[in-house]
Design a protein around this motif. Structure first.
Motif: not given
Length: 403
Positions: A174-196
């Motif tokens: 939406e940011m690129i489409r609306s003109g707020v930005a030209d390039v966005m690095v995006t996605g996700g990350s997770e590392s929850m594989l611990v005892f707790g």
């Protein structure tokens, strides 16, 4: 509204290092799920997961960086490096203010939290490392990518449980489409594989002890995974002007709230999100060839999602392919939608639809074409990726074959 395309992708997960490794595993129907290996795993009743195996932080980062980066940040930086290199994007003094980073993440630096709870409560120490807060904060990965690559535009983290990555990619779009930005690095990350992390999820009683079998009548719960997938979203004219390879075009995004239950899925909310993504893209339902399902492998999610797909697509639902790659890489929670975007890009770019592996027995409540056990070649023009999170928060993206 401006057009938005994807010009780079990177990944690290239980399926391997790099986007190509993940896609090869998806094509071959290979599972990255196995026995968990970390401290006190023998105290858990759930001992399987999609863990990143044989990972050595020192192969990627200096000792000082390792001190500052929780594994979820490390994974994001590795995937971002690959995505940005593939895209060929360079940020200079003129372009950097219009480039940003939006990532999805749910648990933050959970490994850092787990280790330091042990330090304070189990070992009775009264001091922790001064970098504990910078390591555990949810925005750490987005901030470090911004700093490393010089992105000075909109940068933040979205935390909406299992929909985090889809919400993040939707905001970048939406940011690129609306003109707020030209390039966005995006996605996700997770590392929850611990005892707790695993112990907390055990309390919900939604985890499987023996494998993830989405849509199969024999399914008995989800399996967690870890890792990251990162993409470069770019304004179409800018990408074509510099001769970038376009992997796919992002054409629609929508989100909805069930407003009903904190953990149980709701068909109406899922329907509104899928319909909204189609409407935003200007698409008819019969133009969609593939859906990467949320497909957690729990009884309630898979049944509800299939019913929602039938509501949205009507008779076309019988001609749709719908698969859950969580059967291979596990459920990355806040990072899961990003890894699943890889499968959608593969479908529209390469004409290969990733399978739902571990499929054993048909379920009348999941009577769709779930691409059981083996990948399929098909001409897919449009794909959707679904994310339906705890809290009733839904996010759906639509992508199209590159123009």
């Amino acid at each position: 509204m401006r057009r938005v395309v994807i010009t780079g992708q990177g990944a690290i997960s239980a399926l391997g290092r790099g986007a190509d490794a993940a896609l090869a595993a998806m094509r071959d129907g290979l599972s990255g799920i196995g026995e968990l290996d970390f401290r006190d795993v023998d105290r858990l009743s759930i001992r399987i997961g999609g863990q990143v195996r044989d990972y050595d932080p020192a192969a990627h980062f200096s000792r000082q960086e390792i001190t500052l980066y929780d594994p979820f940040t490390q994974f994001a930086l590795i995937a971002a490096e690959e995505a940005i290199a593939q895209s060929g994007v360079t940020l200079d003094e003129a372009t950097a203010p219009r480039a940003g980073v939006v990532l999805g993440n749910s648990g933050g630096g959970l490994q850092t939290i787990d280790e330091n709870y042990r330090t304070v409560y189990e070992e009775a120490k009264n001091r922790v490392h001064p970098f504990v807060i910078p390591r555990l904060m949810n925005n750490a990965a987005a901030s470090h990518i911004s700093m490393k690559h010089g992105a000075q535009g909109p940068t933040f983290t979205v935390s909406t449980a299992c929909a985090s990555s889809n919400h993040a990619m939707g905001q970048a779009f939406e940011m690129i489409r609306s003109g707020v930005a030209d390039v966005m690095v995006t996605g996700g990350s997770e590392s929850m594989l611990v005892f707790g992390g695993i112990k907390a999820w055990e309390g919900l009683r939604v985890m499987s002890k023996d494998g993830c079998r989405p849509f199969s009548k024999t399914r008995n719960g989800m399996v967690q995974g870890e890792g990251a997938a990162i993409f470069v979203f770019e304004e179409y004219e800018r990408a074509t002007a510099r001769g970038a390879e376009i992997l796919a075009e992002v054409v629609g995004f929508a989100m909805s709230s069930d407003a009903s239950d904190i953990v149980m899925p709701n068909r109406d909310g899922a329907v509104r999100a899928m319909k909204g993504a189609l409407a935003a893209a200007g698409l008819n339902g019969d133009e969609v060839g593939y859906i990467n399902a949320h497909g957690t492998g729990t009884a309630a999610n898979d049944r509800t999602e299939c019913a929602a797909v039938r509501d949205v697509f009507g008779d076309h639902a019988d001609r749709l392919m719908i698969s859950s790659t969580k059967s291979m890489h596990g459920h990355l929670i806040g990072g899961t939608g990003a890894v699943e975007m890889l499968a959608c890009i593969m479908a529209v770019k390469d004409g290969i639809v990733a399978p739902t592996i571990n499929y054993e027995e048909p379920d009348p409540d999941c009577d769709l074409d779930v691409v059981p056990n083996e990948a399929r070649q098909a001409d897919v023009q449009v794909a959707l990726t679904n994310a339906f999170a705890f809290g009733g928060l839904n996010a759906v993206l639509a992508i199209r074959k590159a123009p």
